[in-house]
Design a protein around this motif. Structure first.
Motif, short mmCIF file in Angstrom:
data_model
loop_
_atom_site.label_atom_id
_atom_site.label_comp_id
_atom_site.label_asym_id
_atom_site.label_seq_id
_atom_site.Cartn_x
_atom_site.Cartn_y
_atom_site.Cartn_z
N VAL A 19 2.53 9.62 -1.92
CA VAL A 19 2.25 8.60 -0.92
C VAL A 19 3.58 7.93 -0.62
N MET A 20 4.15 8.29 0.55
CA MET A 20 5.46 7.78 0.97
C MET A 20 5.24 6.88 2.18
N ILE A 21 5.47 5.60 1.98
CA ILE A 21 5.26 4.63 3.06
C ILE A 21 6.57 3.92 3.34
N GLU A 22 6.96 3.91 4.60
CA GLU A 22 8.15 3.21 5.09
C GLU A 22 7.80 2.57 6.42
N LYS A 23 8.16 1.32 6.59
CA LYS A 23 7.96 0.62 7.87
C LYS A 23 6.51 0.74 8.35
N ASN A 24 5.57 0.60 7.42
CA ASN A 24 4.13 0.67 7.70
C ASN A 24 3.70 2.02 8.28
N ASN A 69 6.29 6.18 -8.88
CA ASN A 69 5.78 4.87 -9.30
C ASN A 69 4.41 5.03 -9.93
N ASN A 70 3.43 4.40 -9.37
CA ASN A 70 2.11 4.39 -9.99
C ASN A 70 1.19 5.48 -9.46
N LEU A 71 0.25 5.87 -10.32
CA LEU A 71 -0.79 6.80 -9.93
C LEU A 71 -1.85 6.01 -9.18
N TYR A 92 -2.52 11.49 -6.86
CA TYR A 92 -1.80 10.92 -5.72
C TYR A 92 -0.94 9.77 -6.22
N TYR A 93 0.38 9.97 -6.18
CA TYR A 93 1.33 8.99 -6.69
C TYR A 93 2.00 8.21 -5.55
N GLY A 94 2.13 6.92 -5.75
CA GLY A 94 3.00 6.14 -4.89
C GLY A 94 4.43 6.45 -5.31
N VAL A 95 5.29 6.71 -4.36
CA VAL A 95 6.68 7.02 -4.68
C VAL A 95 7.61 6.17 -3.82
N SER A 96 8.82 6.00 -4.31
CA SER A 96 9.87 5.36 -3.52
C SER A 96 11.07 6.29 -3.52
N PHE A 97 12.06 5.94 -2.75
CA PHE A 97 13.19 6.84 -2.51
C PHE A 97 14.44 6.34 -3.23
N LYS A 98 15.20 7.29 -3.78
CA LYS A 98 16.49 6.95 -4.39
C LYS A 98 17.54 6.75 -3.29
N SER A 99 17.35 7.41 -2.16
CA SER A 99 18.21 7.22 -0.99
C SER A 99 17.33 7.21 0.24
N GLN A 100 17.82 6.67 1.32
CA GLN A 100 17.03 6.50 2.53
C GLN A 100 16.59 7.85 3.10
N PRO A 101 15.27 8.02 3.33
CA PRO A 101 14.79 9.29 3.89
C PRO A 101 15.07 9.39 5.39
N LYS A 102 14.97 10.61 5.90
CA LYS A 102 15.06 10.83 7.34
C LYS A 102 13.86 10.12 7.97
N PHE A 103 14.13 9.24 8.90
CA PHE A 103 13.05 8.48 9.52
C PHE A 103 13.18 8.59 11.02
N SER A 138 -8.79 5.46 5.29
CA SER A 138 -9.06 4.05 5.01
C SER A 138 -8.29 3.56 3.78
N SER A 139 -8.16 4.41 2.77
CA SER A 139 -7.55 3.97 1.51
C SER A 139 -6.05 3.71 1.62
N LEU A 140 -5.36 4.37 2.54
CA LEU A 140 -3.92 4.12 2.70
C LEU A 140 -3.65 2.75 3.34
N LYS A 141 -4.67 2.15 3.94
CA LYS A 141 -4.50 0.83 4.56
C LYS A 141 -4.40 -0.28 3.51
N LYS A 142 -4.98 -0.04 2.34
CA LYS A 142 -4.92 -1.02 1.26
C LYS A 142 -4.84 -0.26 -0.05
N LEU A 143 -3.62 -0.08 -0.55
CA LEU A 143 -3.41 0.69 -1.76
C LEU A 143 -4.03 -0.03 -2.96
N PRO A 144 -4.62 0.71 -3.88
CA PRO A 144 -5.25 0.09 -5.04
C PRO A 144 -4.22 -0.49 -6.00
N MET A 145 -4.63 -1.53 -6.72
CA MET A 145 -3.76 -2.16 -7.71
C MET A 145 -3.73 -1.35 -9.01
N SER A 146 -4.78 -0.59 -9.26
CA SER A 146 -4.82 0.29 -10.42
C SER A 146 -5.43 1.62 -9.97
#
Length: 156
Positions: A19-24, A69-71, A92-103, A138-146
């Motif tokens: 799950v890669m989210i940038e700029k909504n 990041n988190n599962l 399905y893992y939330g992930v972040s980037f070590k460097s800026q992705p192609k956007f 619908s679930s990507l609109k509000k990611l779960p806390m756990s």
């Protein structure tokens, strides 16, 4: 070897997705000639842990180094495809980037060639896509806390 087991009338898959989210916006992909979109994903290899799998898959497909990041979701997905019943376990893992992705607002190909098309899609516009599994719309609109356990489809 992928953790996929083909039987006469059924297939078992063990998959991971990012799950890669940038700029909504969320990154989705599809087969070039495919009709549906999905999150960037891949099969787990036998004797490989899921965090290593998603890191490897994103590096192979997009050339990106990620931080896992988190599962978010553990899914059990039951569906039919090409006259076979599928039982798919998905992490399905939330992930972040070590460097800026192609956007870009334009669709693009990944590092594996022209087999898959990727695009950043505004989360509010996911309802306009054929996106699987559908709970993501619908679930990507509000990611779960756990971590949430999601069962999709029917048991065959």
């Amino acid at each position: 070897m992928d953790a996929t087991f083909n039987m006469e009338t059924a297939v078992f898959n063990y998959r991971v997705a990012a799950v890669m989210i940038e700029k909504n916006q969320v990154l989705v992909h599809k087969q070039v000639n495919g009709q549906h979109w999905a999150l960037p994903e891949g099969r787990v290899e036998v004797l490989e842990d899921s965090r290593t799998s998603i890191t490897r898959e994103i590096k192979e497909e997009l050339g990106l180094d990620i931080i896992v990041n988190n599962l978010l979701w553990f899914t059990e997905n039951f569906f039919e495809y090409n006259h076979k019943n599928f039982h798919e376990i998905g992490l399905y893992y939330g992930v972040s980037f070590k460097s800026q992705p192609k956007f870009s607002s334009e669709a693009f190909y990944g590092d594996e060639g022209e087999r898959l098309i990727y695009k950043w899609t505004p989360i509010d516009e996911l309802g306009d896509l054929v996106l699987y599994p559908e709970f993501l719309k619908s679930s990507l609109k509000k990611l779960p806390m756990s971590t949430e356990h999601v069962v999709i489809g029917k048991n065959f």
